[in-house]
Design a protein around this motif. Structure first.
Motif, short mmCIF file in Angstrom:
data_model
loop_
_atom_site.label_atom_id
_atom_site.label_comp_id
_atom_site.label_asym_id
_atom_site.label_seq_id
_atom_site.Cartn_x
_atom_site.Cartn_y
_atom_site.Cartn_z
N ALA A 103 33.62 16.33 48.06
CA ALA A 103 34.74 15.97 47.20
C ALA A 103 34.96 17.02 46.11
CB ALA A 103 34.50 14.60 46.58
N ALA A 104 33.88 17.46 45.47
CA ALA A 104 34.00 18.46 44.41
C ALA A 104 34.52 19.79 44.95
CB ALA A 104 32.66 18.65 43.72
N VAL A 105 33.95 20.23 46.08
CA VAL A 105 34.41 21.47 46.68
C VAL A 105 35.87 21.34 47.13
CG1 VAL A 105 34.10 23.04 48.64
CG2 VAL A 105 32.11 22.20 47.38
N GLY A 106 36.22 20.17 47.67
CA GLY A 106 37.59 19.95 48.11
C GLY A 106 38.58 20.08 46.97
N GLY A 107 38.25 19.52 45.81
CA GLY A 107 39.15 19.62 44.67
C GLY A 107 39.34 21.04 44.20
N VAL A 108 38.25 21.80 44.13
CA VAL A 108 38.35 23.19 43.69
C VAL A 108 39.15 24.01 44.70
CG1 VAL A 108 37.05 25.26 43.07
CG2 VAL A 108 36.16 23.01 42.44
N ALA A 109 38.88 23.79 45.98
CA ALA A 109 39.59 24.54 47.02
C ALA A 109 41.08 24.21 47.03
CB ALA A 109 38.98 24.25 48.38
N LEU A 110 41.43 22.94 46.81
CA LEU A 110 42.85 22.57 46.73
C LEU A 110 43.55 23.32 45.62
CD1 LEU A 110 43.10 18.70 47.24
CD2 LEU A 110 43.98 20.50 48.75
N LEU A 114 46.58 25.78 46.20
CA LEU A 114 47.87 25.41 45.62
C LEU A 114 48.42 26.55 44.77
CD1 LEU A 114 49.61 22.80 45.73
CD2 LEU A 114 48.72 22.25 43.47
N CYS A 115 47.53 27.28 44.11
CA CYS A 115 47.94 28.44 43.31
C CYS A 115 48.11 29.70 44.16
CB CYS A 115 46.92 28.69 42.20
SG CYS A 115 46.76 27.32 41.02
N ASP A 116 47.98 29.51 45.49
CA ASP A 116 48.12 30.61 46.46
C ASP A 116 47.18 31.75 46.17
OD1 ASP A 116 49.20 31.57 48.80
OD2 ASP A 116 50.78 32.71 47.79
N ARG A 117 45.93 31.38 45.83
CA ARG A 117 44.90 32.37 45.59
C ARG A 117 43.86 32.31 46.69
NH1 ARG A 117 43.35 32.36 39.14
NH2 ARG A 117 45.40 32.98 38.38
N PRO A 118 43.28 33.44 47.05
CA PRO A 118 42.15 33.39 47.99
C PRO A 118 40.98 32.66 47.34
CG PRO A 118 42.37 35.58 47.02
CD PRO A 118 43.58 34.81 46.59
N PHE A 119 40.19 32.01 48.16
CA PHE A 119 39.04 31.28 47.63
C PHE A 119 38.09 32.24 46.91
CE2 PHE A 119 39.26 27.85 51.17
CZ PHE A 119 40.28 27.20 50.47
N ASP A 120 37.85 31.97 45.64
CA ASP A 120 36.84 32.69 44.87
C ASP A 120 35.54 31.92 45.06
OD1 ASP A 120 35.09 33.64 42.93
OD2 ASP A 120 36.67 33.99 41.46
N GLN A 298 37.55 25.46 54.41
CA GLN A 298 38.60 26.21 55.08
C GLN A 298 39.98 25.73 54.64
OE1 GLN A 298 37.90 25.61 59.26
NE2 GLN A 298 35.85 26.52 59.18
N ARG A 299 40.91 26.65 54.52
CA ARG A 299 42.30 26.28 54.26
C ARG A 299 43.00 26.02 55.59
NH1 ARG A 299 46.76 29.26 50.31
NH2 ARG A 299 48.51 27.88 50.85
N VAL A 300 43.71 24.90 55.67
CA VAL A 300 44.44 24.54 56.89
C VAL A 300 45.88 25.07 56.81
CG1 VAL A 300 45.22 22.62 58.33
CG2 VAL A 300 43.00 22.49 57.19
N TYR A 301 46.53 24.80 55.69
CA TYR A 301 47.87 25.38 55.45
C TYR A 301 48.13 25.44 53.96
CZ TYR A 301 49.49 20.48 54.97
OH TYR A 301 49.64 19.17 54.60
#
Length: 301
Positions: A103-110, A114-120, A298-301
């Protein structure tokens, strides 16, 4: 402020922490996924939850995915007028398979998506670990594979969290035996002693070091490497079904251990999991899940 109608979706894997001797340090990403998506709306917060946790978790600002999302959005310097959050959860709640870390990772990844940034990934490890208080599960969910993780000042606020991924030997498989009962991480931590004998500390250092070798190069060492003296026996009385099945599997020569805080049993093995043990476990009311060791978020879309 991000525009209304912006949408993203990500997926986050389950994870198992400790791997026997690596308490609060070793973690493993397992191929059972939570799917989380969001859309920017005009105002307010709408949260829909399906699957695990439906009807149980808060559907407001206290929801863990949303809390992590807000923390990451603030770090990104962005905001939204409103949000519609949808969680399709498959990771069982309070079973030792990293549901809160997912859940925590999901929120950060979203937030990053959403900001159209690559995952840091470094920042993602940091923020998600802050919610957990330790980085083993969350780092595995971020990086995938097996992780070795650590904190600069364990147990202190504002500490820095770190993790390194190790690629797992291709012959190693994971099977989870999942009871329908639940376990509280806080309660199982409360039974652990404040100090341990020096010989037990040395024993676990040797086994944790061996586990890294077993998981990457020497699967034949898995049984010995998965031994532990710091937390599993101390939790045994609180996890009777888990303890009984660990003993049963180890009596058959299988590397079995408590998954995180339990009550799930994790078995790491090469070759097929014995069919008679699977049947016995299912007859005893456990779900038997054969899970891939997988990639991270992983980003889906």
């Amino acid at each position: 402020m991000l525009p209304v109608g912006t949408k993203v979706a990500i997926r986050v894997p389950a994870s198992s922490a400790n791997l026997g001797p690596g308490f609060d340090t070793l973690g493993l990403a397992l191929g059972m996924w939570d799917d989380v998506s969001c859309e920017v709306i005009d105002s307010g917060l709408v949260i829909d939850v399906e699957g695990e946790g439906s009807g149980e978790v808060p559907l407001n600002e206290k929801h863990l995915v949303y809390r992590a999302f807000r923390a990451a959005m603030e770090a990104n310097g962005y905001d939204v007028p409103g949000l519609h959050l949808v969680c399709h959860n498959r990771v069982p709640e309070s079973r030792g398979l990293g549901s809160s870390a997912a859940a925590a990772v999901g929120g950060v990844a979203l937030a990053d998506a959403l900001c159209d940034r690559p995952f840091d990934l470094t920042r993602m490890v940091q923020i998600s670990s802050e919610f957990e208080g330790h980085p083993d599960n969350s780092s595995a969910a971020v990086l995938g594979g097996m992780v070795v993780s650590w904190a600069d000042e364990p147990g202190f606020a504002n500490t820095s969290y770190h993790a390194v991924r190790l690629d797992v030997h291709p012959d190693i498989r994971a099977t989870a035996l999942v009871p329908y009962s639940r376990s509280s991480t806080e309660e199982t931590r409360a039974v652990l002693p404040a100090t341990v004998p020096h010989r037990d500390a040395v024993f676990n250092v040797s086994r944790a070091s061996m586990m890294m070798l077993a998981m990457t190069k020497r699967p034949d060492l898995l049984f010995d490497a998965s031994e532990d003296r710091l937390h599993q026996q101390q939790r045994a009385a609180a996890l009777p079904v888990t303890t009984r099945w660990i003993r049963c599997l180890r009596d058959r020569g299988l590397a079995a251990m408590v998954s995180g805080a339990g009550p799930t049993v994790l078995c790491l093995h090469t070759g097929d999991f014995p069919q008679d043990l699977q049947s016995d476990a299912e007859d005893d009311g456990l779900r038997v899940l054969h899970l891939d060791i997988c990639e991270g978020v992983q980003r889906v879309y």
